[in-house]
Design an enzyme around this catalytic site. Structure first.
Site, PDB file in Angstrom:
ATOM      1  N   GLY A  14       1.430  -8.701 -14.896  1.00 27.92           N
ATOM      2  CA  GLY A  14       0.340  -8.846 -15.147  1.00 27.92           C
ATOM      3  C   GLY A  14      -0.687  -7.797 -16.207  1.00 27.92           C
ATOM      4  N   GLY A  20       3.729  -8.186  -9.004  1.00 30.83           N
ATOM      5  CA  GLY A  20       5.159  -7.756  -9.327  1.00 30.83           C
ATOM      6  C   GLY A  20       5.011  -6.298  -8.696  1.00 30.83           C
ATOM      7  N   ARG A  69      -2.389   8.320   1.043  1.00 29.43           N
ATOM      8  CA  ARG A  69      -1.310   7.866   1.943  1.00 29.43           C
ATOM      9  C   ARG A  69      -0.572   7.063   0.849  1.00 29.43           C
ATOM     10  NH1 ARG A  69       0.052   5.872   7.743  1.00 29.43           N
ATOM     11  NH2 ARG A  69      -1.997   6.911   8.303  1.00 29.43           N
ATOM     12  N   ASN A  93       4.671   3.064   0.353  1.00 30.95           N
ATOM     13  CA  ASN A  93       6.094   2.734   0.517  1.00 30.95           C
ATOM     14  C   ASN A  93       6.632   3.678  -0.660  1.00 30.95           C
ATOM     15  OD1 ASN A  93       8.470   1.492  -0.648  1.00 30.95           O
ATOM     16  ND2 ASN A  93       7.978  -0.504   0.225  1.00 30.95           N
ATOM     17  N   THR A 107       8.487   1.474  -3.815  1.00 36.30           N
ATOM     18  CA  THR A 107       7.840   0.546  -4.665  1.00 36.30           C
ATOM     19  C   THR A 107       6.427   1.644  -5.487  1.00 36.30           C
ATOM     20  OG1 THR A 107       6.188  -0.090  -2.785  1.00 36.30           O
ATOM     21  CG2 THR A 107       7.992  -1.501  -3.521  1.00 36.30           C
ATOM     22  N   GLY A 111      -4.535   3.548  -3.780  1.00 38.72           N
ATOM     23  CA  GLY A 111      -3.816   2.683  -4.727  1.00 38.72           C
ATOM     24  C   GLY A 111      -3.269   3.582  -5.854  1.00 38.72           C
ATOM     25  N   GLU A 171      -2.589   2.154 -11.092  1.00 38.77           N
ATOM     26  CA  GLU A 171      -3.124   2.605 -12.780  1.00 38.77           C
ATOM     27  C   GLU A 171      -2.854   4.120 -13.042  1.00 38.77           C
ATOM     28  OE1 GLU A 171      -5.263  -0.083 -14.052  1.00 38.77           O
ATOM     29  OE2 GLU A 171      -5.271  -1.127 -12.179  1.00 38.77           O
TER      30      GLU A 171
HETATM   31 MO1  MOS Z   1      -5.044  -3.856 -13.674  1.00 38.89          MO
HETATM   32  S1  MOS Z   1      -5.594  -3.555 -15.663  1.00 38.89           S
HETATM   33  O1  MOS Z   1      -6.409  -4.023 -12.933  1.00 38.89           O
HETATM   34  O2  MOS Z   1      -4.509  -5.288 -13.774  1.00 38.89           O
END
Ligand code: MOS
Length: 742
Positions: free
Chosen positions: A241, A468, A628, A631, A634, A702, A705
């Site tokens: 995406g 994904g 943290r 995984n 991934t 997270g 990005e």
């Molecule tokens: Mo990302 S640009 O927030 O899918």
């Protein structure tokens, strides 16, 4: 008590993906499915004077041709088209009227028995236009760009501090640079597609390629004036995406319109060429001024960005704000101007604002370090900020210093000789460059439902997407740990608008949000099981409070004394239940006392052929601090993908517009260059330890990005170090480099 969190767990959907069992939106089928094909405008601006579909309609197997003249009713007011992440303005309304707002805009939809028939017939639709003048060149519009007012919206530039312009003018060492980032397109593997199943009762079941099933569901309901119960949107799997699926794409609305018009199921798959319209990283010009003192620290930063938007919406992100945030500087000032072009509205694309904004900042920092005769890493360490520079807050955690240290060590940065063109490997010039990356640690309100059965199986559901990145897998890991079950006893359901509430999956916010959401709901399950366990005769947990118990190995156990435990099965059977179900919404109440960011240090090696200017990125080390890591497998894939994209941003990617026609010229992945295997060499990913018990209970920040941020600058800086030539407009193609290397 974690067994799975933090491990290199393989994707729980891996087998389904490699065997083709995981279906994308265009792979769903139903009896009598019709196929649609889009006719797109060949002009950039004006009106449709006439559409002649007679020839297309005469083709055997064509059911209908929909245009703005014969389509079923759709909402007229702007508000109906405003999706959850729509910018200010009037969203584009497909097949709404005769107005043309950009080249490649859909003007007709052919629906036929087979997709080949639809596509052929689409080529027979004749459209005549009344053209109007248009402009698609950012440089042509830069003087007409309009500045955003500070605090006009959440993405407006931050408040200035001090008197940056005056301090810059008087600074001992100054650098002023202008940097350009072209339009770039996402190019996910999966094409935009919608399969709309027209149910017997007129309800719609829609398989759509989207990062937000509930966002699309509401959009379709609003635009087609349908009841919420009459539209179900599903996206169980996605082939990438990167932001292109955050807003509803026009294919879903056109396929739904056609299904309603023909009262039959319709599938619409856009072509790769047609994907080069809606949504792209806007082209932008960054002007940066950095003023340093003789001690080699920053005193002033000014950052002006001019970014592209459409004529009908004000898309932008906070492109300038990263500059004054990242480094210590008493004076900082930001300006953001929007330039309107006759193109479709841009959209978020992986690390929107940070990937291009930090490219400019980190290139400028490298140039200033050279002017100061300082090692680029040393310069950044001198400017290191322990506090959020915008709001003067402490960070919930910030291990960037450790990223620099571990990254530099793994790369061997201390062996770098400072002078450009001073390192060689045979006929190739060797360059070493580095840059910092930064992103936000965001989290969003989210609901999670867990159904736990007495035989120790759990079904965990949430309407989020897995674009994904591995969301299925991390959800299963967290749920297994929180419920004390083996991973294979956990089933994850997502990507269905009927499931518990979730915002779009973007901004790197879903891993933190859904994981902590699972913690909340698993806590409610635990409390419910404790209630049942306490009712058992001679219960070993009679005196326990919910805080004192946890689920482990299929049992509810006292955390301080594991011998006091009741099995899930016994507790449920005693309560006369064979299943227990809880659904909870988790909100992340932020008291505002701490800043939350992820960081990275990126080190790149390039080798440049001295005669030909051919650039190879032979080594990248990316050291990431992102709280943290759920995984490690991934997560590493996310960073690898980000680095590869950074290589593309630095060297390859550029959407070219023919300003004569106002039309994208290289709308295909043969001519829009992305890195291929031959362009990708050694990439080393390091996750720096970053405990954080403030950001959220699991300490997750997270990382979708952060992987791309800083990479293009590190490569551009390495190219300067190799060749002595500073290229300030991306991509750095060999034609821009040749003069300096010959
Ligand atoms: Mo990302 S640009 O927030 O899918």
């Amino acid at each position: 008590m974690t067994t799975y969190i933090g491990t290199a767990t393989s994707r729980v959907d891996g087998r389904a993906k490699v065997t083709g069992a995981a279906k994308y939106a265009s792979e769903f089928n139903t009896a009598g499915l019709a196929h649609a094909s889009v006719v797109t405008s060949t002009i950039a601006k004006g009106r449709i004077a006439r559409i002649d579909a007679s020839e297309a309609l005469s083709v055997a197997g064509v059911f209908d041709v929909l245009t703005h003249q014969n389509r079923p009713p759709m909402a007229t007011e702007d508000s109906a088209y405003k999706d959850e992440v729509a910018p200010e303005g009037s969203p584009y309304r497909p097949l709404f009227d005769d107005k043309i707002l950009f080249s490649g805009q859909p003007v007709a939809l052919v629906v036929a028995a087979e997709s080949e028939i639809a596509r052929f017939a689409a080529s027979l639709v004749r459209v005549e236009y009344d053209k109007e003048p248009y402009v698609t060149d950012l440089y042509h519009q830069r003087d007409k760009a309009v500045a955003l007012k500070p605090a006009e919206n959440p993405f407006a530039p931050p408040k200035p501090r001090g008197t940056a312009e005056q301090v810059f003018a008087a600074a001992a060492v100054r650098h002023r640079g202008e940097y350009y980032v072209p339009i770039e397109h996402h190019n996910p593997m999966e094409l935009f597609a919608s399969t709309v199943i027209f149910e017997a009762d007129g309800k719609l079941t829609i398989y759509d390629k989207t990062q937000g099933v509930q966002n699309v569901q509401r959009y379709v309901c609003n635009v087609l004036d349908m009841d919420s119960d009459d539209v179900r949107v599903m996206s169980p799997f996605m082939g990438g995406g990167f932001g292109s699926g955050l807003r509803p794409q026009y294919n879903v609305l056109l396929a739904a319109l056609a299904a309603r018009a023909l009262k039959r199921s319709v599938q619409l798959v856009l072509t790769r060429q047609q994907m080069y319209v809606l949504g792209y990283r806007p082209a932008m010009i960054h002007q940066i001024e950095l003023g340093a003192n003789a001690r080699g620290t920053l005193d002033a930063i000014t950052h002006e960005a001019i970014t592209v938007t459409s004529q009908y919406e004000d898309f932008h992100r906070q492109e300038t704000g990263w500059s004054g945030l990242l480094y210590k500087s008493a004076h900082a000032k930001y300006t953001h101007k929007l330039a309107r072009l006759d193109l479709a509205t841009p959209s978020d694309m992986r690390a929107p604002s940070a990937a291009p904004g930090v490219y400019a900042l980190e290139s400028a920092m490298d140039e200033l370090a050279a002017a100061l005769k300082l090692d680029p890493l040393e310069f950044r360490l001198r400017c290191y900020s322990e506090r959020d520079q915008h709001s003067d807050r402490q960070y919930s955690s910030k291990s960037l210093r450790e990223c620099y240290r571990q990254g530099a060590e793994a790369f061997g940065w201390d062996k770098r000789t400072p002078e450009p063109r001073s390192m060689r490997d045979g006929t190739e010039l060797v360059g070493w460059g580095m840059a910092t990356g930064i992103w936000e640690a965001l989290q969003v309100p989210i609901a999670v439902r867990i159904v736990l059965t007495a035989n120790g199986h759990a079904e965990v559901s949430c309407a989020t997407s897995d674009i994904g990145t591995g969301t299925y897998t991390i959800m299963a890991q967290v749920a297994a740990d929180m419920l004390g079950l083996p991973l294979e006893n956990v089933t994850i359901k997502l990507g269905d608008s009927t499931l518990p509430q979730s915002p779009v999956e973007g901004g790197s916010w879903i891993a933190a949000s859904v994981s902590n959401g699972i913690v909340t709901t698993a806590g409610a399950i635990c409390t419910e099981l404790l209630r049942l366990a306490k009712q058992m005769p001679n219960s070993p947990l009679a005196a326990a409070t919910p805080d004192e118990v946890a689920l482990a190995d299929g049992k509810l156990v006292n955390k301080r004394d594991a011998s006091r435990a009741v099995s899930i099965a016994d507790a449920m059977r005693h309560g006369g239940l064979d299943r227990t179900e809880q659904e909870k919404t988790t909100t992340f109440d932020d008291d505002g006392s701490h800043a939350h960011n992820t960081h990275s240090a990126v080190f790149a090696e390039v080798k440049v052929d001295e005669q030909l200017g051919v650039i190879r990125v032979t080594r990248v080390v990316s050291a990431v601090a992102a709280g943290r890591i759920l995984n490690t497998k991934t997560a590493r894939s996310q960073i690898l993908g980000g680095v590869v994209w950074g290589i593309g941003m630095a060297l390859h990617e550029e959407t070219l517009v023919d300003h004569q026609f106002g039309r994208i010229m290289n709308a295909n992945i043969a001519e829009y260059h992305v890195p291929v295997n031959a362009d990708v060499h050694e990439i080393d990913v390091i996750f720096v330890d970053e405990p954080d018990d403030i950001v959220n209970p699991l300490g997750i920040k997270g990382l979708g990005e952060i992987g791309i941020v800083g990479v293009a600058a590190a490569i551009a800086n390495a190219i300067y170090h190799a060749t002595g030539k500073r290229v300030r407009d991306l991509p750095i193609t060999l034609d821009k480099l040749m003069p300096a290397t010959s």
